[in-house]
Design a protein around this motif. Structure first.
Motif, PDB file in Angstrom:
ATOM      1  N   ARG A  28     -38.557  -9.104  13.997  1.00  0.00           N
ATOM      2  CA  ARG A  28     -37.867 -10.070  13.072  1.00  0.00           C
ATOM      3  C   ARG A  28     -38.520 -10.296  11.673  1.00  0.00           C
ATOM      4  O   ARG A  28     -38.049 -10.865  10.643  1.00  0.00           O
ATOM      5  CB  ARG A  28     -37.435 -11.473  13.463  1.00  0.00           C
ATOM      6  CG  ARG A  28     -36.097 -11.174  14.696  1.00  0.00           C
ATOM      7  CD  ARG A  28     -35.125 -10.581  14.013  1.00  0.00           C
ATOM      8  NE  ARG A  28     -33.874 -10.724  14.939  1.00  0.00           N
ATOM      9  CZ  ARG A  28     -33.154 -11.614  14.905  1.00  0.00           C
ATOM     10  NH1 ARG A  28     -33.356 -12.588  14.012  1.00  0.00           N
ATOM     11  NH2 ARG A  28     -32.132 -11.643  15.793  1.00  0.00           N
ATOM     12  N   LYS A  48     -26.922  -6.264   7.426  1.00  0.00           N
ATOM     13  CA  LYS A  48     -28.260  -6.552   7.687  1.00  0.00           C
ATOM     14  C   LYS A  48     -29.176  -5.567   6.596  1.00  0.00           C
ATOM     15  O   LYS A  48     -30.111  -6.173   5.973  1.00  0.00           O
ATOM     16  CB  LYS A  48     -29.065  -6.545   8.995  1.00  0.00           C
ATOM     17  CG  LYS A  48     -28.433  -7.334   9.794  1.00  0.00           C
ATOM     18  CD  LYS A  48     -29.675  -7.700  11.041  1.00  0.00           C
ATOM     19  CE  LYS A  48     -28.937  -8.954  11.781  1.00  0.00           C
ATOM     20  NZ  LYS A  48     -29.835  -9.587  12.799  1.00  0.00           N
ATOM     21  N   ASN A  87     -35.981 -12.160   9.073  1.00  0.00           N
ATOM     22  CA  ASN A  87     -34.686 -12.173   9.390  1.00  0.00           C
ATOM     23  C   ASN A  87     -34.128 -13.266  10.338  1.00  0.00           C
ATOM     24  O   ASN A  87     -34.743 -13.082  11.525  1.00  0.00           O
ATOM     25  CB  ASN A  87     -34.105 -10.918   9.564  1.00  0.00           C
ATOM     26  CG  ASN A  87     -32.556 -10.579  10.018  1.00  0.00           C
ATOM     27  OD1 ASN A  87     -32.299  -9.953  10.938  1.00  0.00           O
ATOM     28  ND2 ASN A  87     -31.661 -11.470   9.383  1.00  0.00           N
ATOM     29  N   CYS A 113     -33.459  -9.083  -0.759  1.00  0.00           N
ATOM     30  CA  CYS A 113     -34.337  -9.763  -0.794  1.00  0.00           C
ATOM     31  C   CYS A 113     -35.541  -9.472  -1.872  1.00  0.00           C
ATOM     32  O   CYS A 113     -35.844  -8.373  -2.160  1.00  0.00           O
ATOM     33  CB  CYS A 113     -35.315  -9.843   0.227  1.00  0.00           C
ATOM     34  SG  CYS A 113     -34.277 -10.560   1.913  1.00  0.00           S
ATOM     35  N   ILE A 147     -31.529  -7.071   3.592  1.00  0.00           N
ATOM     36  CA  ILE A 147     -32.727  -6.769   3.291  1.00  0.00           C
ATOM     37  C   ILE A 147     -32.988  -6.145   1.570  1.00  0.00           C
ATOM     38  O   ILE A 147     -33.873  -6.537   0.933  1.00  0.00           O
ATOM     39  CB  ILE A 147     -33.324  -5.273   4.149  1.00  0.00           C
ATOM     40  CG1 ILE A 147     -33.260  -5.841   5.482  1.00  0.00           C
ATOM     41  CG2 ILE A 147     -34.456  -4.831   3.660  1.00  0.00           C
ATOM     42  CD1 ILE A 147     -33.404  -4.801   6.463  1.00  0.00           C
TER      43      ILE A 147
END
Length: 261
Positions: free
Chosen positions: A134, A70, A84, A77, A74
């Motif tokens: 999120r 994760k 997310n 992006c 990030i």
């Protein structure tokens, strides 16, 4: 609430590995977002085909663990605001618009939303659900990569809450859920051992009944009938299994030490 319609651009990133079962519904639920990024660790089903149909940018990254994957997502992006989703989480109708309107106000760095767990084909909406961060600003967040499972993002306050319930298919079948919890419990046991937290015999004895009561009554799964009763038992067993694996680690170490003598 601000009346702005000039919303900050937003990226959605999704971690995938063979997610063809629900990915089309997931990506359709965020149609119109500025960017979709798929972080894939080697899918062999139709995952990448479905991603291409939705105009997603696919980035391959070999699986490094939940938190690190994760963190990698990030970084991929291009926009500062990030949503997310997992490959089995569907944004409800109107949810994306609610998020856009809230972040356009400009007074928060992140937003809490909920899961609506699907279990045995139906919602557990009557149960109480955890909140999850999120939605967050890329420049105001930090992923704790030291954890092996149940990763979470740290976001600088202030944060807001929106009554959005992601439709979550990840726990739909008892068989699939138990498979996941078997993996999660091992990772959690290893993580606890690394932190110097070893098996507690009183905890081994009491953890199952106490956690069952927590989920069945405290989390109000009682209102979901027999499905709620079954899921509360499975959730409680996850905690028992973690303690059992911690005990096994300690037991095997002791046996190995005795053999050396």
């Amino acid at each position: 609430m601000s009346a702005k319609t000039d919303y900050p651009p937003m990226s959605v990133f999704v971690i995938t590995l063979n997610e063809e079962a629900h990915l089309d519904e997931v990506l359709e639920s965020v149609r119109g977002v500025d960017e979709i990024v798929i972080i894939d660790s080697g899918s062999t089903d139709r995952t990448l085909e479905i991603a291409a149909q939705h105009g997603a940018r696919v980035v391959h990254n070999d699986w490094p663990g939940y938190a690190k994957q994760k963190e990698f997502g990030i970084a991929q992006c291009t926009h500062n605001w990030i949503l997310n989703l997992d490959g089995d989480e569907v944004m409800p109708e109107g949810g994306l618009q609610m998020i856009r309107e809230r972040i356009a106000v400009g007074d928060v760095n992140g937003i809490w939303i909920h899961h609506d767990d699907i279990f045995m084909g139906q919602s557990l909406r009557k149960a109480r659900h955890h909140k999850y961060r999120r939605v967050y600003r890329k420049d105001k967040c930090h992923m704790n990569t030291s954890v092996l499972v149940h990763e979470h993002i740290e976001v600088e306050p202030p944060l807001a809450y929106l009554p959005i319930y992601l439709k979550h298919y990840g726990y739909d079948t008892a068989h699939g859920y138990m498979d996941k919890l078997n993996t999660y419990s091992l990772l959690k046991a290893k993580q606890r051992e690394q932190q110097g937290r070893h098996c507690s015999l009183p905890r081994l004895l009491l953890i199952f009944p106490l956690m069952f009561l927590k989920f069945y009554l405290g989390r109000q799964m009682i209102w979901s009938g027999w499905r709620g009763f079954i899921k509360a038992n499975i959730d409680a067993f996850h905690f028992f299994l973690t303690e059992a694996k911690l005990y096994e680690m300690a037991y095997r170490r002791k046996q190995a030490e005795q053999k050396k003598k």
